[in-house]
Design an enzyme around this catalytic site. Structure first.
Site, mmCIF file in Angstrom:
data_model
loop_
_atom_site.group_PDB
_atom_site.id
_atom_site.type_symbol
_atom_site.label_atom_id
_atom_site.label_comp_id
_atom_site.label_asym_id
_atom_site.label_seq_id
_atom_site.Cartn_x
_atom_site.Cartn_y
_atom_site.Cartn_z
ATOM 1 C CG MET A 270 45.637 29.101 43.579
ATOM 2 S SD MET A 270 44.412 30.313 44.037
ATOM 3 C CE MET A 270 45.012 30.757 45.605
ATOM 4 C CG ASN B 271 31.818 33.090 35.724
ATOM 5 O OD1 ASN B 271 32.953 32.766 36.079
ATOM 6 N ND2 ASN B 271 30.900 33.498 36.575
ATOM 7 N NE ARG B 272 31.324 27.751 39.810
ATOM 8 C CZ ARG B 272 31.848 27.572 41.004
ATOM 9 N NH1 ARG B 272 32.264 26.386 41.376
ATOM 10 N NH2 ARG B 272 31.987 28.594 41.844
ATOM 11 C CE LYS C 197 42.203 42.206 45.573
ATOM 12 N NZ LYS C 197 42.746 41.718 44.311
ATOM 13 C CE1 TYR D 137 48.639 34.958 43.411
ATOM 14 C CE2 TYR D 137 50.368 33.745 44.521
ATOM 15 C CZ TYR D 137 49.202 34.485 44.566
ATOM 16 O OH TYR D 137 48.602 34.733 45.780
ATOM 17 C CG LEU E 256 44.950 36.884 35.905
ATOM 18 C CD1 LEU E 256 45.099 36.624 34.430
ATOM 19 C CD2 LEU E 256 43.685 37.661 36.176
ATOM 20 C CB SER F 11 49.801 38.106 51.854
ATOM 21 O OG SER F 11 50.246 39.174 51.065
ATOM 22 N N GLY G 89 50.580 34.135 36.511
ATOM 23 C CA GLY G 89 50.115 35.345 37.189
ATOM 24 C C GLY G 89 51.184 35.994 38.061
#
Ligand code: NAP
Length: 312
Positions: free
Chosen positions: A229, A155-156, A69, A254, A252, A19, A275
């Site tokens: 990513m 979407n997949r 989340k 980063y 999105l 993080s 992102g």
């Protein structure tokens, strides 16, 4: 430095060691001379106990990251309307009245601020969102709130996208008293002053049915999957026509700083953003809420530079 009276905030996640939030918050606190400390908390098993412990330890604010989340919503006593609609909480604020925390979502606000800061207006535009996971939900909400003309989701797993979209749209129209029309993979949201169309497709449709689906050549595309990513710098859509039909791309993801998705826009001399701005902004907005202050662009940009140094 912080004292024994410091306001203590932190992040709960699993894993938590990657993080960037502790760096962001502690840089901001130092820069602004606040008696504030932000700590990474690894929660491996019992989220409920972790939350109760955090309350007892007088922790003031918590960021919630993957995989908690959604689950966190079960354990808090109040949640604001946006987080309820999105179905995800990424920020908690101490709520003494309820002996608990109040949940909010700064991801969508972070994305909205990233658009404003980069002079991007999405009102009345045709939007493409690649992916339909947690980040995409905040992305959809930003689009709905900013009155885009249409949203095409690729979407997949089409089934997973259907479940996500229907629950988000139903909550959105219920909370706001709007009307929703549903057809197979097609939805229309009726607001008093405008309507928004939303369609769901399979990601693979962009490789083999693109001409039938993308009828315009000025889409704004958001990349909201994990693809690209670091260290897996893969490209989400291989069909070059896709990038030809978009006027701008927002990834999105980063890290890396320039993703394979962004490179497709760079190649075509088209605007693109990463992102990172959304990431910095969602943290910054939480920081502002907890400390009841407005952070200057100067402090924000200084913190962003420090974080950029750590990214690949
Ligand atoms: P998530 O809830 O796990 O959703 C992952 C999404 O990626 C789903 O749509 C999933 O499709 C898709 N996906 C995963 N692997 C794929 C593959 N091999 N091929 C095609 N699609 C694939 O994750 P998330 O929280 O939405 O995060 C998504 C990305 O956004 C991550 O890279 C994360 O770092 C980034 N993010 C950035 C910010 C920021 O502030 N900039 C904030 C949140 C997230 P299926 O449904 O078919 O599995």
């Amino acid at each position: 430095m912080f004292s024994a009276r410091a306001k203590v905030c932190g992040i709960i996640a699993n894993p938590v060691e990657h993080s960037m939030s502790p760096i962001l918050h502690n840089i901001l606190a130092k820069d602004l001379g606040l008696d504030f400390i932000y700590i990474p908390f690894l929660v491996e098993k019992n989220l409920k106990m972790a939350l109760e412990g955090a309350y007892e330890l007088n922790i003031y604010g918590i960021n919630v990251s993957l995989p908690y989340k959604q689950e966190i919503i079960k354990y808090i006593k109040s949640i604001d309307s946006a987080a309820k609609i999105i179905g995800a909480v990424n920020t908690l604020i101490r709520d003494e009245k309820n002996n608990s925390f109040r949940g909010t979502n700064t991801d969508y606000l972070g994305l909205e601020k990233a658009l404003i800061d980069n002079d991007i207006t999405i009102k009345n535009r045709d939007i493409i969102i690649l992916g339909c996971g947690g980040a995409a939900k905040a992305n959809i909400y930003t689009c709905l709130e900013n009155n885009v003309k249409s949203i095409s989701i690729f979407n997949r797993s089409k089934d997973r996208a259907r479940l996500t979209v229907i629950s988000l749209l139903k909550a959105y129209v219920r909370e706001n008293n709007f009307k929703l029309d549903e057809d197979i993979d097609q939805y229309t949201i009726y607001k008093p002053s405008n309507t928004i169309k939303l369609n769901i497709y399979s990601l693979s449709d962009l490789e083999n049915k693109l001409d039938d689906i993308l009828l315009f050549d000025n889409y704004i595309a958001f990349q909201a999957t994990n693809i690209g990513m670091y260290p897996n710098n893969a490209l989400i859509v291989k069909n070059p026509k896709f990038y030809d039909k978009c006027i701008l791309g927002i990834d999105l993801v980063y890290t890396p700083k320039i993703t394979a998705f962004m490179k497709e826009f760079i190649k075509r001399d088209k605007k693109n953003i990463s992102g990172l701005d959304m990431l910095i902004n969602q943290g910054l907005i939480a920081f502002e809420i907890w400390n009841n202050i407005k952070v200057s662009d100067f402090s924000r940009n200084a913190a962003k530079k420090e974080i950029e140094k750590l990214l690949f």
